[in-house]
Write a protein that holds these residues in place. Structure first.
Motif, PDB file in Angstrom:
ATOM      1  N   LEU A   1     100.462 -65.736  84.281  1.00 40.61           N
ATOM      2  CA  LEU A   1      99.389 -66.544  84.846  1.00 40.61           C
ATOM      3  C   LEU A   1      98.420 -67.027  83.775  1.00 40.61           C
ATOM      4  O   LEU A   1      97.820 -68.093  83.909  1.00 40.61           O
ATOM      5  CB  LEU A   1      98.619 -65.743  85.900  1.00 40.61           C
ATOM      6  CG  LEU A   1      99.439 -65.203  87.079  1.00 40.61           C
ATOM      7  CD1 LEU A   1      98.542 -64.459  88.042  1.00 40.61           C
ATOM      8  CD2 LEU A   1     100.177 -66.338  87.788  1.00 40.61           C
ATOM      9  N   ASP A   2      98.235 -66.220  82.715  1.00 41.52           N
ATOM     10  CA  ASP A   2      97.303 -66.579  81.653  1.00 41.52           C
ATOM     11  C   ASP A   2      97.674 -65.790  80.411  1.00 41.52           C
ATOM     12  O   ASP A   2      98.254 -64.717  80.493  1.00 41.52           O
ATOM     13  CB  ASP A   2      95.858 -66.267  82.064  1.00 41.52           C
ATOM     14  CG  ASP A   2      94.856 -66.651  80.980  1.00 41.52           C
ATOM     15  OD1 ASP A   2      94.979 -67.774  80.446  1.00 41.52           O
ATOM     16  OD2 ASP A   2      93.984 -65.831  80.674  1.00 41.52           O
ATOM     17  N   GLY A   3      97.322 -66.322  79.252  1.00 47.14           N
ATOM     18  CA  GLY A   3      97.588 -65.636  77.993  1.00 47.14           C
ATOM     19  C   GLY A   3      98.141 -66.602  76.971  1.00 47.14           C
ATOM     20  O   GLY A   3      99.335 -66.866  76.941  1.00 47.14           O
ATOM     21  N   GLY A   4      97.275 -67.131  76.123  1.00 46.94           N
ATOM     22  CA  GLY A   4      97.692 -68.101  75.127  1.00 46.94           C
ATOM     23  C   GLY A   4      98.322 -67.443  73.919  1.00 46.94           C
ATOM     24  O   GLY A   4      98.267 -66.223  73.735  1.00 46.94           O
ATOM     25  N   THR A   5      98.908 -68.267  73.051  1.00 42.23           N
ATOM     26  CA  THR A   5      99.605 -67.754  71.869  1.00 42.23           C
ATOM     27  C   THR A   5      98.680 -66.948  70.978  1.00 42.23           C
ATOM     28  O   THR A   5      99.045 -65.888  70.465  1.00 42.23           O
ATOM     29  CB  THR A   5     100.210 -68.923  71.075  1.00 42.23           C
ATOM     30  OG1 THR A   5     101.139 -69.622  71.911  1.00 42.23           O
ATOM     31  CG2 THR A   5     100.911 -68.425  69.829  1.00 42.23           C
ATOM     32  N   GLY A   6      97.455 -67.408  70.777  1.00 39.83           N
ATOM     33  CA  GLY A   6      96.535 -66.703  69.900  1.00 39.83           C
ATOM     34  C   GLY A   6      95.966 -65.439  70.498  1.00 39.83           C
ATOM     35  O   GLY A   6      95.307 -64.671  69.810  1.00 39.83           O
ATOM     36  N   ARG A   7      96.218 -65.217  71.798  1.00 36.83           N
ATOM     37  CA  ARG A   7      95.685 -64.030  72.468  1.00 36.83           C
ATOM     38  C   ARG A   7      96.783 -63.095  72.955  1.00 36.83           C
ATOM     39  O   ARG A   7      96.527 -62.182  73.724  1.00 36.83           O
ATOM     40  CB  ARG A   7      94.821 -64.469  73.661  1.00 36.83           C
ATOM     41  CG  ARG A   7      93.576 -65.228  73.273  1.00 36.83           C
ATOM     42  CD  ARG A   7      92.823 -65.697  74.497  1.00 36.83           C
ATOM     43  NE  ARG A   7      93.487 -66.812  75.157  1.00 36.83           N
ATOM     44  CZ  ARG A   7      93.673 -66.921  76.475  1.00 36.83           C
ATOM     45  NH1 ARG A   7      93.279 -65.960  77.267  1.00 36.83           N
ATOM     46  NH2 ARG A   7      94.266 -67.974  76.991  1.00 36.83           N
TER      47      ARG A   7
ATOM     48  N   THR B   1      97.410 -62.100  81.707  1.00 36.09           N
ATOM     49  CA  THR B   1      97.429 -61.857  83.149  1.00 36.09           C
ATOM     50  C   THR B   1      98.807 -62.237  83.669  1.00 36.09           C
ATOM     51  O   THR B   1      99.354 -63.281  83.298  1.00 36.09           O
ATOM     52  CB  THR B   1      96.372 -62.686  83.892  1.00 36.09           C
ATOM     53  OG1 THR B   1      95.098 -62.501  83.273  1.00 36.09           O
ATOM     54  CG2 THR B   1      96.297 -62.279  85.351  1.00 36.09           C
ATOM     55  N   GLY B   2      99.375 -61.391  84.514  1.00 30.68           N
ATOM     56  CA  GLY B   2     100.699 -61.698  85.046  1.00 30.68           C
ATOM     57  C   GLY B   2     100.979 -61.007  86.353  1.00 30.68           C
ATOM     58  O   GLY B   2     100.239 -60.096  86.790  1.00 30.68           O
ATOM     59  N   LEU B   3     102.056 -61.450  87.001  1.00 29.00           N
ATOM     60  CA  LEU B   3     102.560 -60.846  88.226  1.00 29.00           C
ATOM     61  C   LEU B   3     103.952 -60.310  87.963  1.00 29.00           C
ATOM     62  O   LEU B   3     104.764 -60.962  87.296  1.00 29.00           O
ATOM     63  CB  LEU B   3     102.614 -61.871  89.364  1.00 29.00           C
ATOM     64  CG  LEU B   3     101.299 -62.505  89.815  1.00 29.00           C
ATOM     65  CD1 LEU B   3     101.572 -63.582  90.866  1.00 29.00           C
ATOM     66  CD2 LEU B   3     100.367 -61.449  90.386  1.00 29.00           C
ATOM     67  N   GLY B   4     104.237 -59.134  88.491  1.00 26.30           N
ATOM     68  CA  GLY B   4     105.558 -58.543  88.331  1.00 26.30           C
ATOM     69  C   GLY B   4     106.093 -58.045  89.656  1.00 26.30           C
ATOM     70  O   GLY B   4     105.326 -57.671  90.557  1.00 26.30           O
ATOM     71  N   ALA B   5     107.411 -58.056  89.783  1.00 26.07           N
ATOM     72  CA  ALA B   5     108.075 -57.539  90.981  1.00 26.07           C
ATOM     73  C   ALA B   5     109.219 -56.628  90.551  1.00 26.07           C
ATOM     74  O   ALA B   5     110.002 -56.983  89.665  1.00 26.07           O
ATOM     75  CB  ALA B   5     108.601 -58.681  91.849  1.00 26.07           C
ATOM     76  N   GLN B   6     109.293 -55.466  91.168  1.00 26.50           N
ATOM     77  CA  GLN B   6     110.350 -54.507  90.878  1.00 26.50           C
ATOM     78  C   GLN B   6     111.031 -54.133  92.192  1.00 26.50           C
ATOM     79  O   GLN B   6     110.385 -53.619  93.107  1.00 26.50           O
ATOM     80  CB  GLN B   6     109.797 -53.245  90.217  1.00 26.50           C
ATOM     81  CG  GLN B   6     109.020 -53.500  88.940  1.00 26.50           C
ATOM     82  CD  GLN B   6     108.493 -52.218  88.322  1.00 26.50           C
ATOM     83  OE1 GLN B   6     109.004 -51.128  88.592  1.00 26.50           O
ATOM     84  NE2 GLN B   6     107.468 -52.334  87.491  1.00 26.50           N
ATOM     85  N   MET B   7     112.334 -54.401  92.279  1.00 26.41           N
ATOM     86  CA  MET B   7     113.092 -54.092  93.489  1.00 26.41           C
ATOM     87  C   MET B   7     114.166 -53.061  93.172  1.00 26.41           C
ATOM     88  O   MET B   7     114.896 -53.197  92.190  1.00 26.41           O
ATOM     89  CB  MET B   7     113.720 -55.353  94.088  1.00 26.41           C
ATOM     90  CG  MET B   7     114.493 -55.099  95.380  1.00 26.41           C
ATOM     91  SD  MET B   7     114.983 -56.608  96.229  1.00 26.41           S
ATOM     92  CE  MET B   7     113.401 -57.138  96.893  1.00 26.41           C
ATOM     93  N   PHE B   8     114.244 -52.027  94.003  1.00 27.96           N
ATOM     94  CA  PHE B   8     115.212 -50.954  93.819  1.00 27.96           C
ATOM     95  C   PHE B   8     116.023 -50.768  95.098  1.00 27.96           C
ATOM     96  O   PHE B   8     115.456 -50.533  96.171  1.00 27.96           O
ATOM     97  CB  PHE B   8     114.503 -49.638  93.478  1.00 27.96           C
ATOM     98  CG  PHE B   8     113.747 -49.664  92.183  1.00 27.96           C
ATOM     99  CD1 PHE B   8     114.368 -49.348  90.995  1.00 27.96           C
ATOM    100  CD2 PHE B   8     112.400 -50.020  92.163  1.00 27.96           C
ATOM    101  CE1 PHE B   8     113.672 -49.368  89.799  1.00 27.96           C
ATOM    102  CE2 PHE B   8     111.695 -50.036  90.981  1.00 27.96           C
ATOM    103  CZ  PHE B   8     112.328 -49.720  89.785  1.00 27.96           C
ATOM    104  N   TYR B   9     117.333 -50.876  94.971  1.00 24.54           N
ATOM    105  CA  TYR B   9     118.244 -50.576  96.083  1.00 24.54           C
ATOM    106  C   TYR B   9     119.017 -49.313  95.740  1.00 24.54           C
ATOM    107  O   TYR B   9     119.595 -49.191  94.651  1.00 24.54           O
ATOM    108  CB  TYR B   9     119.227 -51.719  96.320  1.00 24.54           C
ATOM    109  CG  TYR B   9     120.349 -51.328  97.267  1.00 24.54           C
ATOM    110  CD1 TYR B   9     120.118 -51.227  98.635  1.00 24.54           C
ATOM    111  CD2 TYR B   9     121.629 -51.032  96.788  1.00 24.54           C
ATOM    112  CE1 TYR B   9     121.124 -50.849  99.509  1.00 24.54           C
ATOM    113  CE2 TYR B   9     122.643 -50.657  97.658  1.00 24.54           C
ATOM    114  CZ  TYR B   9     122.389 -50.559  99.011  1.00 24.54           C
ATOM    115  OH  TYR B   9     123.388 -50.178  99.871  1.00 24.54           O
ATOM    116  N   GLU B  10     119.015 -48.349  96.641  1.00 21.97           N
ATOM    117  CA  GLU B  10     119.780 -47.125  96.473  1.00 21.97           C
ATOM    118  C   GLU B  10     120.649 -46.924  97.703  1.00 21.97           C
ATOM    119  O   GLU B  10     120.134 -46.765  98.815  1.00 21.97           O
ATOM    120  CB  GLU B  10     118.853 -45.923  96.286  1.00 21.97           C
ATOM    121  CG  GLU B  10     118.008 -45.975  95.027  1.00 21.97           C
ATOM    122  CD  GLU B  10     117.180 -44.711  94.837  1.00 21.97           C
ATOM    123  OE1 GLU B  10     117.393 -43.756  95.612  1.00 21.97           O
ATOM    124  OE2 GLU B  10     116.327 -44.687  93.940  1.00 21.97           O
TER     125      GLU B  10
END
Length: 423
Positions: free
Chosen positions: A101-107, A70-79
């Motif tokens: 946010l979550d996700g262990g080594t074995g997973r 589980t994770g959060l991502g941000a993508q910013m674009f300037y033109e």
């Protein structure tokens, strides 16, 4: 296919020269700052793959039968806009970041985050890039980091952060209804790769043309030369036949030819593959039937030239159905709930089955996949355009093909996206 490709180019150029040239976009430039845009896209992604028949997590080296992140991502674009004058200049910039946010080594190993030398997932990642651009009339030259969407060279954005290519591209719209693209790219950053070159790309030269014969009929041809990997050609024809205000038929055809070259860094590849689909739309409903056929000594190969370089109808959530000599069928149903008073809500389900695969053990490989997807886009209010998307895939392969493509598994993803136009 080669005859068709060059015939289409000749037809497109001949037809295009009979049209009036488009008005110059550069003449309408308001300036570097005045035409600038800044957009932000936030994405939250939960992804789980649950392996079946006793298979463990093959990439993470775990005996557990699942991957989960589980994770959060941000993508910013300037033109920026283009400066005024005969030749306009501008700059594009992009910045990306993700937080686990979550996700262990074995997973691990769903492709959301990179792992360190000890196999532990990174807690956060950032990367960015920029490109300079110049415009003359309706032709734009760009050099630097770019997001690319050519059928023979396409960056993938299927996880939290996109792949990013570095190189030079030229896009020309000088002739009405005709778009020409050429480019040379020398590196590719993976979705979890923060460095500029993390996929092993040597160099890729690409060219393509798209022509709109009518408002309902378009054709595309493209070719690439990926140094020490392969040469590839592509063709697409897409036609929509309106029946009445509520009904239409769409016909779509895609074909690739790929042949390895040079050092054969991607293996000894020799493949031809094509797909065709017919879709019938009736108000809120759409019914699709598709067929895909792969021939040659190997299956279709891609990846070093971008994880999105597979413009085929049976390339779906988990499998692409591109095995050596594979034949595959697809049936699909889409429902748009706007017709029933719920705008922004849609559903999709599809089933694909493939057989006749020449598996590495000499037996016949078989696979099938059933997908379900629902999506809702907020229509108004303070979070207008925020979308919620649930994707589910159930994939199964027989013993002959299980080791070649991937173990049977259930793939579940929940994605929340929020696009923001800042300026």
């Amino acid at each position: 296919m080669r005859v068709m490709k060059w015939s289409m180019i000749a037809l497109a150029v001949t037809a295009g020269t009979s049209q009036l040239a488009l008005a110059s976009a550069q003449d309408d430039s308001k300036g570097f700052v005045e035409d600038s845009t800044l957009n932000l896209k936030l994405r939250a992604l939960y992804m789980n793959r649950d392996y079946k028949h006793g298979a463990g997590n093959p990439t993470a080296g775990s005996d557990k039968g699942y991957r989960e992140d589980t994770g959060l991502g941000a993508q910013m674009f300037y033109e920026s806009g283009f400066t005024q004058g005969t030749i306009g200049a501008g700059v594009d910039a992009m910045g990306f970041g993700s937080v686990r946010l979550d996700g262990g080594t074995g997973r691990r190993s769903n492709g959301l985050f990179a792992a360190d030398d000890e196999g532990n997932l990174e807690h956060s990642q950032t990367k960015g890039g920029a490109a300079v651009k110049f415009r003359f009339s309706n032709t734009v030259l760009k050099y630097g980091q770019q997001i690319v969407a050519s059928p023979v060279f396409a960056t993938d954005d299927g996880r939290l952060l996109p792949e990013v290519a570095t190189g030079t591209s030229i896009t020309s719209n000088e002739i009405d209804n005709l778009t020409l693209n050429i480019g040379r790219f020398t590196s590719m950053s993976a979705q979890t790769g923060m460095g500029r070159d993390s996929l092993g790309l040597t160099s890729a030269d690409i060219a393509g043309a798209t022509y709109a014969f009518t408002k309902n009929f378009t054709g595309t041809v493209a070719a690439s030369d990926v140094e020490d990997y392969w040469k590839r050609q592509y063709v697409n024809l897409n036609y929509t036949l309106p029946i009445d205000d509520l009904q239409s038929l769409n016909f779509d055809f895609n074909a690739y030819r790929t042949k390895s070259q040079g050092e054969d860094l991607g293996g000894d590849v020799d493949n031809k593959i094509w797909s065709t689909a017919v879709a019938y739309s009736l108000g809120a409903h759409k019914f699709t039937l598709g067929y895909q056929r792969s021939t040659g000594d190997t299956g279709y190969a891609y990846g070093v030239d971008g994880g999105g370089t597979v413009f085929l109808n049976n390339s779906v959530q988990y499998s692409d159905f591109v095995g050596a000599e594979e034949k595959s069928w697809q049936v699909r149903y889409d429902l748009n709930m706007a017709t029933y008073g719920v705008p922004g809500l849609s559903f999709m389900t599809r089933y694909i089955t493939g057989d006749n695969i020449e598996a590495s053990n000499g037996e016949e490989g078989k696979e099938h996949e059933w997908d379900f997807e629902t999506k809702y886009v907020v229509q108004q209010g303070p979070i207008k355009d925020m979308s919620f998307r649930l994707r589910s895939a159930i994939y199964r392969a027989n013993n002959a093909y299980d080791a070649d493509y991937g173990p049977s598994n259930n793939d579940l993803r929940f994605i929340v996206e929020y696009p923001l136009s800042i300026m």
